[in-house]
Design an enzyme around this catalytic site. Structure first.
Site, mmCIF file in Angstrom:
data_model
loop_
_atom_site.group_PDB
_atom_site.id
_atom_site.type_symbol
_atom_site.label_atom_id
_atom_site.label_comp_id
_atom_site.label_asym_id
_atom_site.label_seq_id
_atom_site.Cartn_x
_atom_site.Cartn_y
_atom_site.Cartn_z
ATOM 1 N N SER A 1 -108.737 -70.129 -37.281
ATOM 2 C CA SER A 1 -108.514 -68.900 -36.533
ATOM 3 C C SER A 1 -107.027 -68.836 -36.192
ATOM 4 C CB SER A 1 -109.410 -68.871 -35.284
ATOM 5 O OG SER A 1 -109.350 -67.611 -34.649
ATOM 6 N N HIS B 1 -110.250 -66.148 -39.372
ATOM 7 C CA HIS B 1 -110.328 -65.021 -38.449
ATOM 8 C C HIS B 1 -109.009 -64.276 -38.491
ATOM 9 C CE1 HIS B 1 -113.122 -67.815 -35.917
ATOM 10 N NE2 HIS B 1 -113.748 -67.331 -36.969
ATOM 11 N N ASP C 1 -115.981 -71.224 -32.683
ATOM 12 C CA ASP C 1 -116.606 -70.984 -33.980
ATOM 13 C C ASP C 1 -116.399 -72.207 -34.877
ATOM 14 O OD1 ASP C 1 -117.984 -69.517 -35.935
ATOM 15 O OD2 ASP C 1 -116.126 -68.682 -36.749
#
Length: 190
Positions: free
Chosen positions: A14, A41, A134
């Site tokens: 991310s 992400h 995540d």
């Protein structure tokens, strides 16, 4: 561990992940026989630009995953922005616009869990820098099926939350600096 035991690699990042993924992908060998499936992400809607950025650093092709696309070794597949990337039997790529998981779509957990169902103990999961949790549940799914877990050293990560969450929930077989991850993947999947 003997080389070649693992048939596939899933990777997630991310915040700070673009640079981290460029380092890991740039270290992969052209003879890598495993496919690499990636969740990054991003707020960008231009997945093609991300593929070009990663491909410029990599000797293996980096492409945006498409529905029902066969997943083959020696190629990296990037989850398109706004879609969960899943693995189906075959193995084939699947895309979903189901609800966000951990406030994101694509989600590492979705990819990791579906890949763990397909490849089981022959799967390697890699969690890199990021500012949420995540990937933690997905790493647990991989390791519970006897797959291998690799986590970026949190002290080195631009954002340490994703690596720390994965370590808290699932642990890891290896906690490594970015520069060591690609060479290990080459050794395990060469």
């Amino acid at each position: 561990m003997r080389a070649g035991r693992y048939d596939a690699i899933v990777m997630a990042a991310s915040s700070g992940g673009i640079d981290a993924l460029r380092i890991v992908l740039g270290a992969l060998d052209a003879r890598l026989r495993a496919p690499v499936l990636i969740v990054q992400h991003t707020a960008s809607e231009n997945g093609h630009a991300l593929c070009e950025l990663f491909a410029a650093a990599s000797v293996i092709p980096v492409i945006e995953a498409e529905p029902r696309q066969p997943i083959v070794g020696g190629c990296a597949y990037l989850a398109p922005p706004g879609y969960h990337l899943l693995v189906e039997a075959g193995p084939r790529a699947a895309l979903s616009v189901d609800d966000k998981v951990c406030h994101v779509r694509p989600s590492a957990d979705v990819l990791f869990e579906s890949a763990a169902d397909v490849w089981r103990s022959a799967l390697i999961g890699v969690v890199l820098t990021g500012a949420n949790d995540d990937g933690a549940a997905g790493m647990l799914a991989i390791r519970s099926r006897k797959g291998l877990g690799i986590v970026q050293l949190p002290d080195e990560a631009e954002m340490r939350e994703m690596p720390e969450a994965a370590l808290r929930l699932a642990g890891a077989d290896h906690v490594l600096r970015l520069a060591a991850i690609g060479p290990l993947l080459n050794q395990l999947c060469g």
